[in-house]
Structures are given as C-alpha cells and as structure tokens.
Design a protein around this motif. Structure first.
Motif, mmCIF file in Angstrom:
data_model
loop_
_atom_site.group_PDB
_atom_site.id
_atom_site.type_symbol
_atom_site.label_atom_id
_atom_site.label_comp_id
_atom_site.label_asym_id
_atom_site.label_seq_id
_atom_site.Cartn_x
_atom_site.Cartn_y
_atom_site.Cartn_z
ATOM 1 N N ASP A 90 -2.259 7.480 -8.553
ATOM 2 C CA ASP A 90 -2.892 8.335 -7.781
ATOM 3 C C ASP A 90 -1.971 9.652 -7.652
ATOM 4 O O ASP A 90 -0.748 9.627 -8.264
ATOM 5 C CB ASP A 90 -3.419 8.017 -6.468
ATOM 6 N N SER A 108 -3.512 -1.903 -6.601
ATOM 7 C CA SER A 108 -2.698 -2.259 -5.481
ATOM 8 C C SER A 108 -3.447 -1.776 -4.281
ATOM 9 O O SER A 108 -3.996 -2.773 -3.412
ATOM 10 C CB SER A 108 -1.204 -2.188 -5.113
ATOM 11 N N ARG A 109 -3.921 -0.489 -4.356
ATOM 12 C CA ARG A 109 -4.531 -0.095 -3.164
ATOM 13 C C ARG A 109 -5.814 -0.493 -2.977
ATOM 14 O O ARG A 109 -6.682 -0.529 -1.982
ATOM 15 C CB ARG A 109 -4.246 1.567 -3.174
ATOM 16 N N THR A 126 0.826 -1.292 0.017
ATOM 17 C CA THR A 126 -0.260 -0.070 0.031
ATOM 18 C C THR A 126 0.849 1.085 0.108
ATOM 19 O O THR A 126 0.496 2.319 -0.423
ATOM 20 C CB THR A 126 -0.733 0.277 1.373
ATOM 21 N N SER A 127 2.049 1.271 0.508
ATOM 22 C CA SER A 127 2.737 2.484 0.399
ATOM 23 C C SER A 127 3.926 2.816 -0.443
ATOM 24 O O SER A 127 4.669 3.513 -0.376
ATOM 25 C CB SER A 127 3.484 2.590 1.835
ATOM 26 N N LEU A 184 -9.465 5.975 -0.413
ATOM 27 C CA LEU A 184 -9.076 6.238 -1.881
ATOM 28 C C LEU A 184 -9.699 7.153 -2.374
ATOM 29 O O LEU A 184 -9.380 8.037 -3.301
ATOM 30 C CB LEU A 184 -9.145 4.754 -2.582
ATOM 31 N N VAL A 236 -5.623 1.938 4.197
ATOM 32 C CA VAL A 236 -6.292 1.929 3.162
ATOM 33 C C VAL A 236 -7.670 1.396 3.212
ATOM 34 O O VAL A 236 -7.750 0.198 3.206
ATOM 35 C CB VAL A 236 -5.493 1.535 2.036
ATOM 36 N N HIS A 278 -5.864 -3.928 -1.543
ATOM 37 C CA HIS A 278 -5.699 -3.994 -0.125
ATOM 38 C C HIS A 278 -7.028 -3.178 0.479
ATOM 39 O O HIS A 278 -7.288 -3.692 1.665
ATOM 40 C CB HIS A 278 -4.470 -3.068 0.045
ATOM 41 N N GLY A 279 -7.514 -2.329 -0.038
ATOM 42 C CA GLY A 279 -8.479 -1.482 0.835
ATOM 43 C C GLY A 279 -9.593 -2.350 0.882
ATOM 44 O O GLY A 279 -10.799 -2.106 1.722
ATOM 45 N N HIS A 329 1.103 6.060 -6.269
ATOM 46 C CA HIS A 329 0.836 4.862 -5.817
ATOM 47 C C HIS A 329 0.055 3.967 -6.953
ATOM 48 O O HIS A 329 -0.525 4.756 -7.943
ATOM 49 C CB HIS A 329 -0.384 4.773 -4.545
ATOM 50 N N LEU A 383 -2.976 2.190 -8.258
ATOM 51 C CA LEU A 383 -4.380 2.098 -7.624
ATOM 52 C C LEU A 383 -5.145 0.686 -7.630
ATOM 53 O O LEU A 383 -5.579 0.484 -6.449
ATOM 54 C CB LEU A 383 -5.318 2.941 -8.633
ATOM 55 N N ASP A 411 -5.046 7.578 5.874
ATOM 56 C CA ASP A 411 -3.899 7.101 5.464
ATOM 57 C C ASP A 411 -3.027 7.086 6.334
ATOM 58 O O ASP A 411 -3.104 7.971 7.216
ATOM 59 C CB ASP A 411 -3.438 7.992 4.179
#
Lengths: 344, 313, 380
Positions: free
Chosen positions: C158, C166-167, C70-71, C334, C329, C170-171, C162, C164, C326
């Motif tokens: 984004d 992947s996030r 996420t990071s 997001l 996530v 994870h989100g 990052h 998107l 943040d």
C-alpha cells in the motif's frame, strides 16, 4: 338394456406425485363413471385421493404431481369424445373445457375469490371467457346467476369484495361463477367442509335444485356420508387411491359389500340408535400413500382380512352390474375357496 | 380511507419527535460546547471574534441552559421560522446550504428507486413463473451478488472501468457520474426487491383463488398477470418503505465516492469538522423525508388494496 | 415433540445413524438431524459453510498465516505491485525482486520486476515474534522470505509499503468478529424485546412495534455516521471497536426482534404452549423452556443472515474514515486507501479487501439461506 354412454368415464387413472422423498401414488388405478344428469358422490377419508382425482379431470394437479396413465373420456353430446388425460394442462382445448363444459367448486370459498377484484369482475370474466357477450350483457347475466345462486340484492353484490361476504355467500358466488357458461358437469370438491352446519345444508339444497333445474351432472367429493345420502344417485367409495366399491346410493347404504364401506357406515352417529354405546370407529389410521401396505390396502385395518391372501395379492375386481362393483376377495368364489384351503 | 390516512399521520408524530431528539442529541454529543471550540479554533487561526456576537450566539442557542431548553429553542426555530441554525464552517445558514443540495439528493434517490423497480419487476416476475429455470438461477445469483457487494465498491469498480477502459474521468456532475450513481444505488435495492417479489409471487401462485381462476379457464398468462401480480404489487409498493432508508444511506456514501453535490458529502464534511448544527440538521431532514416517503408508500399501498381501503384490515 | 416420523426408505437412503431410533417399523430422527439433512441438500449453502469455516480459521490463526505483522512496512516499496511465486524444484519457492525508478516530475516510484534477483521464500520460516491466541509465544510463519529483510509482497503493497496480504489476513479477524459481537448484542436485545412483545401482545406489543418501526424507518448510515463521528477522538482502538459494535447493534436489533415476535405470535396459540401453561409453568419458563427452543433454528438462520449486514456496515463506516482507524486493521480500514480512481489506477490491488468482503458476505448469505430453508424440516 345398455346404458347410454356416460358423460365422463375415468378408467384406470393413475396420478402420482414425484417428491424428493419418493413417489406418492395419490391416485392409483381409479375407474369411475358419471352418467348424464346424475349426481355421483366420491367418498373416503382425507388423503384417499378423491380431490386429486377431481383435479386430474381438469388437469389442475400441482407440481410435482402428474397423470401417469389412464384415460379420462369426456363425451359431449353430438361431439367426438375427448381424452382429457391426454390434453396438455396449458392447452387451448383444456381451457375451453375448464369453466365452459366442466366447472369446479372448491373447499375454501373465501380463499377461492381474489380479494383484489369485486365479485362482479370475477363473474363477468368467467362469463366472457366462454360466451360471446358484451360487457353489459355479461353483467346482466352475472346478476341473474347470482340471483339463481340464492344471493339477495344481487345487483349490489356485484360490486362487493369477497372479504365483505360470509363464507356461505362466497360459496354461492363460486357456484354462480361455476354456472357461468352452463356447464355439462359440475365438480364440487368438498364444497361445504369449511362452512357451518346450517349453511352446509342450504348449499347442498341449492346444488340439488340447480342440478334439477339445469339437468347437468354433478361429481360431488365429500367425506360426509350424510351429504351423500341426501344428494347422491351413485356412490364411489375410495380408499388409498383406489376405488373399493361402486353402486347406487341405496345399494351402498343398505347392502354394502366392502368391509371398508361397512365400517364407514358403522361409524356414522345415529340419533337414538344404541344410546349409551360407544360409537364404532375404524381402527388404526389411513397409512401415508407413500407407505401403502402390500395386497389389499385396507387389510391392516380390516376385521375380515384373511391372512396369506389379503396381505399378499391385490384384491380382485368383482363386477355385479353396470354400476355396481367391489374390490374385495370376500366376494370372489375362487379366492374364498383357496383361502379356505390356506386355513386348512 | 381518510381515517386510515389520519391515523397513519398521527402515528408519524412520535416518530418525527424521536428523530428530532436523536438529531439534536447528535448535535450535542461532541464534548464541550461547540461555540467554545469554534472560538478556540478561530483564535488559533489568528482571527478575532467579536464578544458581542459571541454573546448573541450564546443567547440564540440557549447555551448553558439545560438540554430541554436548548432543544425547545432549536426545534421551535425550525418549526416556526424554518431556521436550522448557522453553519460555522461555511458561515451561511444551514437552510440555504441544505436547500442547494437537497434537490440533487431527492432526484438521485427517486431515480434510483425507479431504476430498482424497472429492473426488479420483470426479473422477479420471470424468476417466479419460471422457477428453477436457468434464468431464475441467474437472477438469484445476481441478486446474491448485489446484496454482497458494498455500494462504494461497485461505484469504485465502475469508476475504475470508466477510467481505465474508456479513459473517462468520473467526478462531479456529469451524465456519466450521475448514471453510475443511479445504477449503483438502484442495484443495491434491486437484489432484495427481486427476492421479495419472487417469494411473494410463488406464495400467491399456490393460493386457491389462482387454482379457481385456472379452473374457470383463464389462460396462464392472464392468470399470472391479473391475479398474483396484482396481489404481489402490494408488497412491491411497500418496498419503498424499506428500500428508501437504505437508499438514502447509500446515497451518502456513493455521492461521497463520486463527489456529487448532494447532501451526503456535505454531511460527511460537517461531521469531520464537527460543524454539528449542519450535520444534525442534515440527519434530521433526510430522516424526516424518508419517513414521509414511507408514509406515502403506505398510503399508496392502502389505496391499492381494497381490504385496507374499505377498512377491513 | 422433537421427533418426527420419517418414511422408512428415506431414512435408510440417507443414513441410519446411532441417533435414529426404530419405532413401529419407521425410523425417527431428532429435529437437528433433520435440519442437517435438509441443509446438506442445499449445495450453495454447503459451499458457503466450508468458506465460512475457512475464513474464521484464517481469523483465528492470523498471526501464523500472515508473513508480517500489521505495522511492518518498508517505505522504499510504496505501491509495489504483487509478485508471482515461482517454483524451482531444486531450490524451492522464490519470487523476483524489484527495481524501482523514481519519476522525476511526480517523485512517485514505479516498479519493475527484476528477473535477475531471486528472493528465496519458504514455508514455516522464522519471522517476527508474536503470541498465538495471545498466549503462546512463537515466531514461525506459514510463508515468508527466508531472509526477513527481503521484500515479499504477494498481493502488493500500500501507500506506506505495508504488505497487503498480511494486513488482509489480520483484518479478517476484526471484520469477521465485529459482525459476531454486534449480532450477539442485537440478538439479546431482539430476543428480550421481541419476546416480550410477542408473548404479551396487546399494548406492550404496540409500543414495542412502534419503537421497531421507528428504528427501521430512519436511514441507518447517516445516523451511524453521526454517532461514530461523535465518538471522542482520544478513545483507544479497543474502546472505538466496542463503541462501533454497540452502534451497529443498536441499529441492527430490529430485524431480530421482528423475527422473534412473529414466531412468538404464531406459537402463542399452539397446543403445547397452552398445555405448558396449564401445567402451571411460570411465564419465563413457558417462554424460555418451551417456546424459544422450538424456533432456535429460525433464530440461527436470521442471525447468520444479519452478520453480513453488520460486516458491510462496518466496512462502509471504516471506508469513510468514521469507523475503525489505523492501527486497527479491518477490511474497511484497508479500503480507505482505495478512495479515488487515481490511486486505483496505480494500485488496483488495493481493491482486494473488497473482494474479501464480497466473498465473506456471500458465504454467510448462502449459509443463512440454507439454514432458513432447513430451519423447518417438517415443512415440505
């Protein structure tokens, strides 16, 4: 001497319900007639199709039910007979028949009146639907109808709501609504079942008086043989969607032909008779209509059933007279002898 | 009827009391007393705070006294003087700040409610009468989508379309923005209302009194319009009761996205800067208005239903 | 009590499994089997069920499915648009790289797909290390660039560069569990209060009903906003996550309580409850052994229907910046990036988390609706 054509003649009516689980043959070949000015009672246990038969006449069968075949001849004096089974349930003609020529009274009087409108609103609506009257004339007629239905202080009651009245009063209102346009036939679908006993008796008296007064015919649906004895001219006994026996009220009570009729009569409690003895009952339960036995539908519960006959072939329709018939092998000479052969 | 209204109003009192306690609790929630943190912030920005004024404020809000004393002082100020306190951020009285914005909020909510009804009523009616038709399925699908799409997403999507396709900017007061806000807010309630109306109508259509009316020759159209619709109107009116809280909440978010001058963005900024008297007062005011709205709908409902009107239920 | 007679032809046409017994020529089936049969007839509900399972699987295997953590970010690629996956049958999968030009006035980079660059991507590639289920250390990812340094933005990037996709993956975990945890808490509250209210009736019922009405009559969102804004800033992500679920549950328990109460009220006069009481069962036993099991299916239906409401609430709160923050996530976090039209017109893909929300909520609603219809299999 041939009888005058009956007012209503149902022949071989079949009304089936097409559910996802299968077809339920609620009414499966019912034939009956209602003569002019007479009261015909349809009796049978719950689920035998008597209500569906009544509703079929006015095209009031709910989805997924449908009249599959058969004829319902409606013969008004001086007019061409109409086959009600052929009329669309939403057709203009059917709507004229409903309430105008044939009225219906239902089982639950309280629920049959909308709580949102006054008694008067609903009564006037019914009157003006079928008679060319002004609002004032209709209101006058409404008061008169309520009075005839035995409602005290009729004028005031017009502005009452259904929830302000007792069940018996509501049923009187329903009867008044049914009489709104002087119908030729009144169908009463278990009109007293939901009422207490004394009220029941008064409603029955009222119906009998009104029938005598107006000369209309009544098709009375009930499971109460006491009521039948009181008001019926003719009786139709139904079992699992078929008519098992027809006859005059005396013939049915004193000379029942079908074992089912016999058993029904045997299960009426009588005062004094055989005190201390157990009340006779019909063994078993009414099968679910989607699960009807082969052959005679009554054979699994019948004491006189003949193995190899009753559970195999449909029982014959034996006609004894104009309004007298039975559907049972026991009264058929041919079958009886063949049955004897089977046994031998 | 009057006893009914009286009883309902009495019931409202504990609710209003509870709301005021919750609102006051929110004012008190941030750690430390707000005056101190305000002074720290002012001083860090290089401004001097007059100690006499500080003392006056301390006296006015009964700081240092127990919770109930502070609450009593706060609520009596509101009840008897219409004084909601002071916004430190804006340096104005909360009353004047909120009064500027409240008409916008109320107007938006009322129009959204009307939109909900105007759209939901015919669709719900059609769905019930023509059950399992293509139109019914379509309405159900739209209903599901309406429930699933968050308000702000719909607002964003409409803004995006307005901007990309029509080249229109959507921010602040303009007929377009207000229109979008009403449609977005209205749609959220529409889905639920259609479902309720449809279910109620389907229930009513099977009731014995409908069959009885049909048996006396009433036409299908008159039958539906006169009997079940009249009956289903009641739950329809009572939708105010549950659409309203959602609507008021949605309005906060949608107005924030669309940058409309309602109480929503004001509440939002007040919460961010911990301007708690302003925030608590807004929460109090919109909650109370919602409760009053619900009460009005209940009274209307009672008046429409003869059973309640005549005291039979 | 939990068996029902079925018409023989119905059962045989469905399936005569081991759980169906034969009695008097008819078959009997357990209640749960009937619920399942009825549920299966609801096509949308079945679609919803499959989707729901899929989404929870994504939540479970997020670290493995996501190409990056996420990071992980690369500030060279802020707002990089989504890439298309190309298939080369000889060499496998690849995407094209970017060339960026910086706008001289705004200093904002614009990207163009550079067809000459090929970034090889593969399945089950080595990437960042992580611990699956928090236990098993691993470094394989379902999909990713063969060379971990290369840019791969299948759904775009984004503001900070990052990935998107992947996030988003994870989100899923946070967004889908926050509803579950919130509903679980609401359920406990609802069963206790609704049960007490419905079982005892009378004055207890009146008091609890008043409380329920109070919670239902106040607008939730401003209250959530007030409560979550009041959360101390120094709280860590986990404390915040927990606090938000509590806030959601405090508002959301009322529906559950109403369902439970209504059921209890209608069951109170049923014969089996009376007979259990006459048998000498204590009140808790009557409530939890006899009454509760008879409407578990209804309860499950309303639970399923209230999860989406919680997901939506969390999304709205986080979108406003008052919910989760943040580095945690969630889909709502997001969507914070998609606050205004300017951003959306440069990077419309930032709305994709919203699509995820809609799909998840729809799926859960379908399942809930199907369950509600199937909950009472005896009703026609």
């Amino acid at each position: 001497m041939p009888r005058e054509d009956p007012l209503l003649e149902i022949s071989d009516l079949r009304t089936h319900f097409f559910t996802r689980e299968g077809t339920v043959r609620a009414v499966d070949g019912v034939s009956l007639t209602v003569p002019r000015g007479k009261t015909v009672c349809v009796v049978g246990e719950s689920g035998c199709g008597k209500s569906v038969t009544a509703r079929s006449v006015l095209g009031l069968v709910d989805e997924p039910g449908r009249i599959v075949s058969g004829e319902i001849w409606w013969r008004r004096r001086g007019q061409e007979p109409v086959n009600l089974a052929q009329l669309g349930p939403r057709s203009e003609e059917m709507r004229r028949v409903r309430g105008g020529e044939i009225s219906m009274v239902f089982q639950e009087p309280m629920a049959s009146l909308s709580p949102m409108y006054t008694i008067g609103d609903q009564l006037v609506e019914a009157i003006r639907m079928h008679l060319p009257l002004t609002q004032e004339q209709a209101r006058e007629r409404a008061t008169d109808l309520l009075r005839r239905a035995g409602i005290p202080r009729a004028e005031e009651r017009l502005d009452a709501y259904s929830f302000q009245l007792s069940g018996g009063m509501c049923q009187r209102v329903m009867i008044a609504i049914a009489l709104a346009a002087d119908p030729a036939l009144l169908i009463a679908d278990e009109p007293t079942t939901a009422l207490d006993v004394t009220t029941q008796a008064r409603i029955i008296d009222l119906l009998r008086d009104l029938q005598a007064e107006t000369g209309m015919s009544v098709l009375f649906i009930t499971h109460d043989l006491g009521v039948v004895a009181e008001i019926a001219d003719e009786v139709v006994v139904m079992y699992l969607g078929t008519v098992v026996e027809r006859g005059g009220v005396d013939e049915i009570f004193h000379d029942p032909k079908h074992p089912y009729t016999n058993a029904l009569l045997g299960s009426i409690p009588r005062m004094g008779a055989g005190a201390g003895r157990r009340l006779a009952t019909i063994r078993g339960n009414v099968p679910h209509p989607s699960d009807r036995p082969a052959g005679c539908p009554f054979h699994p519960r019948c004491d006189a059933a003949i193995g190899g006959v009753c559970d195999v072939s449909d029982p014959p329709h034996i006609v004894f007279g104009e309004a007298r018939s039975v559907r049972c092998v026991l009264h058929d000479d041919v079958h009886r002898s063949s049955a004897a052969e089977v046994r031998a | 009827m009057l006893t009914y209204i009286g009883r309902r109003c009495l019931y409202m009192v504990p609710t209003l009391f509870a709301i005021s306690v919750v609102a006051f609790a929110i004012i008190q929630l941030p750690p430390g007393d707000f005056l101190t943190s305000w002074v720290t912030r002012m001083e860090s920005e290089g401004e001097k705070v007059d100690p006499a004024m500080l003392e006056g404020l301390r006296e006015r809000y009964a700081l240092g006294d127990p919770f109930y004393v502070q609450y009593g002082k706060w609520i009596s100020g509101i009840l008897f003087h219409g004084d909601f306190g002071e916004s430190f951020e804006f340096g104005r009285s909360v009353t004047s700040l909120v009064l500027d914005r409240l008409p916008w909020s109320i107007g938006l909510t009322v129009f959204a409610l009307i939109f909900t009804w105007v759209v939901a009523f015919p669709i719900g009616l059609y769905s019930a009468v023509r059950q399992y038709s293509i139109g019914d399925y379509l309405a159900t699908t739209i209903g599901f989508l309406g429930l699933a799409i968050p308000n702000f997403m719909l607002a964003l999507a409409m803004m995006y379309i307005a901007y990309r396709v029509f080249g229109l900017s959507t921010s602040g007061i303009s007929p377009l923005t207000i229109g979008i806000a009403i449609v977005v807010l209205g749609t959220a309630g529409t889905a639920g209302t259609i479902r309720i109306l449809r279910a109620n109508l389907l229930d009513e259509l099977k009731k014995p009194y409908v069959v009885a009316a049909r048996a006396r020759g009433v036409s299908e159209r008159a039958l539906v319009v006169k009997y079940p619709v009249r009956m289903a109107l009641n739950p329809f009116v009572s939708t105010i009761g549950w659409v309203l809280p959602g609507l008021v909440g949605g309005e906060v978010i949608v107005a924030q996205v669309l940058n409309l001058p309602t109480t929503g963005p004001l509440l939002f900024s007040a919460l961010r800067t911990q301007d708690m008297y302003l925030a608590g007062s807004i929460i109090l005011i919109i909650s109370v208005l919602t409760v009053i709205g619900t009460l009005l709908s209940d009274i209307l409902l009672a008046w429409l239903d003869p059973r309640v009107r005549l005291g039979y239920r | 009590m939990t068996t029902v007679l079925l018409d023989a032809d119905t059962t045989s046409s469905v399936e005569a499994g081991a759980e169906t017994g034969t009695k008097n020529g008819r078959r009997t089936a357990k209640q749960w089997r009937l619920v399942w049969w009825k549920f299966r007839q609801h096509k949308l509900a079945m679609v919803g069920l499959v989707l729901m399972f899929g989404i929870y699987l994504v939540a479970l295997f997020a670290e493995f499915l996501a190409p990056f953590g996420t990071s992980t970010f690369n500030s060279e690629y802020t707002y990089a648009p989504p890439q298309r996956i190309h298939v080369d049958w000889g060499e496998g999968l690849y995407v094209h790289g970017y060339t960026s030009t910086i706008d001289e006035e705004t200093f904002e980079p614009t990207f163009e797909v550079d067809e000459s660059q090929r970034i090889e991507i593969g399945l089950f590639v080595k990437g960042e290390e992580y611990e699956l289920f928090g236990l098993i250390p691993w470094d394989r990812h379902l999909i990713g660039p063969e060379d971990p340094g290369q840019p791969m933005y299948l759904l775009g990037a984004d503001r900070n560069g990052h990935d998107l996709l992947s996030r988003l993956i994870h989100g899923t975990r946070i967004s889908m569990t926050i509803g579950l945890v919130g509903v679980a808490m609401a359920l406990v509250l609802g069963i206790i209060l609704g049960g007490v209210s419905g079982y005892f009736g009378g004055r207890t019922d009146t008091v609890i009903q008043r409380i329920v009405e109070f919670f239902m009559s106040i607008p939730g969102i401003p209250l959530w906003m007030g409560l979550s804004a009041a959360l101390p800033h120094e709280w860590g992500p986990m404390q915040r996550y927990f606090a938000i679920t509590v806030i959601l549950a405090v508002i959301g328990w009322t529906d559950m309580a109403r369902v439970v109460r209504g059921r209890f009220l209608s069951l109170r006069n049923e014969e089996f409850v009376t007979s259990a009481r006459l048998d000498g069962s204590g009140r808790p036993r009557v409530i939890y052994r006899h009454m509760l099991p008879s409407f578990t299916s209804h309860l499950i239906a309303s639970v399923t229907l209230s999860i989406p409401a919680m997901i939506l609430a969390e999304t709205s709160l986080s979108f406003l910046g008052l919910g989760l923050q943040d580095p945690v996530v969630s889909w709502g976090v997001l969507l914070q990036d998609a606050q205004n039209v300017r951003v959306l017109s440069t990077a419309p893909w930032l709305m994709l988390p919203g699509v995820a929300v809609i799909v998840a909520v729809l799926a859960l609603n379908f399942v809930g609706d199907g369950l509600r219809d199937a909950a009472d299999p005896y009703k026609r």
